[in-house]
Design an enzyme around this catalytic site. Sequence first.
Site, PDB file in Angstrom:
ATOM      1  N   CYS A 165      57.001  30.286  20.686  1.00  0.00           N
ATOM      2  CA  CYS A 165      57.091  29.726  22.039  1.00  0.00           C
ATOM      3  C   CYS A 165      57.005  28.204  22.065  1.00  0.00           C
ATOM      4  CB  CYS A 165      56.006  30.344  22.922  1.00  0.00           C
ATOM      5  SG  CYS A 165      56.147  32.142  23.018  1.00  0.00           S
ATOM      6  N   HIS A 303      51.387  24.679  29.230  1.00  0.00           N
ATOM      7  CA  HIS A 303      51.923  25.934  28.701  1.00  0.00           C
ATOM      8  C   HIS A 303      51.622  27.049  29.703  1.00  0.00           C
ATOM      9  CE1 HIS A 303      53.581  28.446  25.612  1.00  0.00           C
ATOM     10  NE2 HIS A 303      52.474  29.151  25.465  1.00  0.00           N
ATOM     11  N   GLU A 314      43.684  26.362  27.087  1.00  0.00           N
ATOM     12  CA  GLU A 314      44.474  25.152  27.302  1.00  0.00           C
ATOM     13  C   GLU A 314      43.727  24.154  28.174  1.00  0.00           C
ATOM     14  OE1 GLU A 314      48.944  23.588  28.473  1.00  0.00           O
ATOM     15  OE2 GLU A 314      48.382  25.654  28.966  1.00  0.00           O
ATOM     16  N   LYS A 335      55.635  28.225  34.836  1.00  0.00           N
ATOM     17  CA  LYS A 335      55.744  29.638  34.469  1.00  0.00           C
ATOM     18  C   LYS A 335      55.279  30.556  35.598  1.00  0.00           C
ATOM     19  CE  LYS A 335      55.254  29.293  29.397  1.00  0.00           C
ATOM     20  NZ  LYS A 335      54.987  27.855  29.199  1.00  0.00           N
ATOM     21  N   HIS A 340      57.586  33.384  31.424  1.00  0.00           N
ATOM     22  CA  HIS A 340      57.493  32.721  30.124  1.00  0.00           C
ATOM     23  C   HIS A 340      58.795  32.936  29.354  1.00  0.00           C
ATOM     24  CE1 HIS A 340      56.212  31.109  26.471  1.00  0.00           C
ATOM     25  NE2 HIS A 340      55.162  31.851  26.187  1.00  0.00           N
ATOM     26  N   PHE A 401      52.829  31.701  18.863  1.00  0.00           N
ATOM     27  CA  PHE A 401      52.208  32.592  17.883  1.00  0.00           C
ATOM     28  C   PHE A 401      52.260  31.946  16.488  1.00  0.00           C
ATOM     29  CE2 PHE A 401      52.958  36.937  20.182  1.00  0.00           C
ATOM     30  CZ  PHE A 401      51.989  36.587  21.106  1.00  0.00           C
TER      31      PHE A 401
END
Length: 415
Positions: A165, A303, A314, A335, A340, A401
């Site tokens: 991502c 994010h 975050e 988002k 996402h 990830f």
Amino acid sequence: MSKKRVVITGLGQVSPVGNDVGTAWQNLLAGVSGIGAITHFDASSVACRIAGQVKDFDITQYISSKEARRMDTFIHFGIAAALQAIADADLDNIAGLDKTRVGVNIGAGIGGLPSIEETARTMIANGARKINPFFIPSSLINMISGHVTILKGYQGPSYGMVSACTTGAHSIGDAARLIKYGDADIMIAGGAEAAICEMGVGGFAAMKALSTRNDDPATASRPWDKGRDGFVMGEGAGVMVLEEYEHAKKRGARIYAELVGFGMSSDAYHITAPSMEGPALGVTRALNDAGLNPDDIDYVNAHGTSTPLGDVNETNAIKLALGEHARKVVVNSTKSMTGHLLGGAGGVEAVYTAMAIYTQKSPPTINLFEQDIEAGCDLDYCANEARDMQIRAAISNSFGFGGTNGSLVFKRFEN
């Protein structure tokens, strides 16, 4: 060695909130959700039956139907966003453009998963001899860049990054470095994804990473809200034209913003669970690259995925990187409206960050009904309404990830 300046001269995007930048930006400012029931496949057997799907998209506006049949949808989205950005920057009308110094870096986090899924079914049912001869090139991640270079005759660097991502942010930051160090004059860069298929949604659902608010899709993505229960998958692409400043100045190009900093880091912690130190280090490195201090930042496009752990992490990372100034910064998550976009997230969110600087407006974080202050989500998240504000410099964060992190710093353009 004196590094060259990099400016943004073109923007393109395809997303659940619109198939061009103008439409998407107006919908974001209005707080319009692009999330609804999944229609790409029968999702009745999957725990999550909602997603941010691209609507009314016609690839034949960009390429022939014959060519389109040879590509997975993520390539369609990437090509469309790239051609939009190229047109927006008016690259086709540059007299004497040296195409050997124009390159493309558009990546994806997963790539042609729907094509892989369909081909596997075909092979199991009918044998390997029935595999489509275009299967391999239809699903390779670097083929977005490959097709764009072929369509436009660009002979500069051509590649596609893959970092889950964080892909879109890494692609843009890495492309900017090619310009800074003199390897290209123009780079078309960003990310794309189209993984809303049974295997994609089912895989994330099996991890219990997705929201299951199937009865209310428009409010399912709730970054920093007490009721958040996972992220919502989206699809699309975001691409920008990066250009060396003197090259852009010479041709009188419109400049949206300047890309002044790029920072990367690794959590070195866990394949899916985030660490606070990793993202904070990426932000700090981006600020150092930009030559800016925390108090120069006015806005962060976070994010902000709407996961119970990720949103808290975050927030803490922003506090660690920006110190006390974090409480004066406006942080938002687009988002909440797009879902996402995985490998495309960093691309569309960089486009939105450039637009925020260019228009001096922050889109809202919608669905922030009850801010989760008790868990530590206590910053200014621009809740539910867009805001006119001064944005001198902004950060766009992306995390993926494997513990991979990328932060871009954009600055309001000044001669």
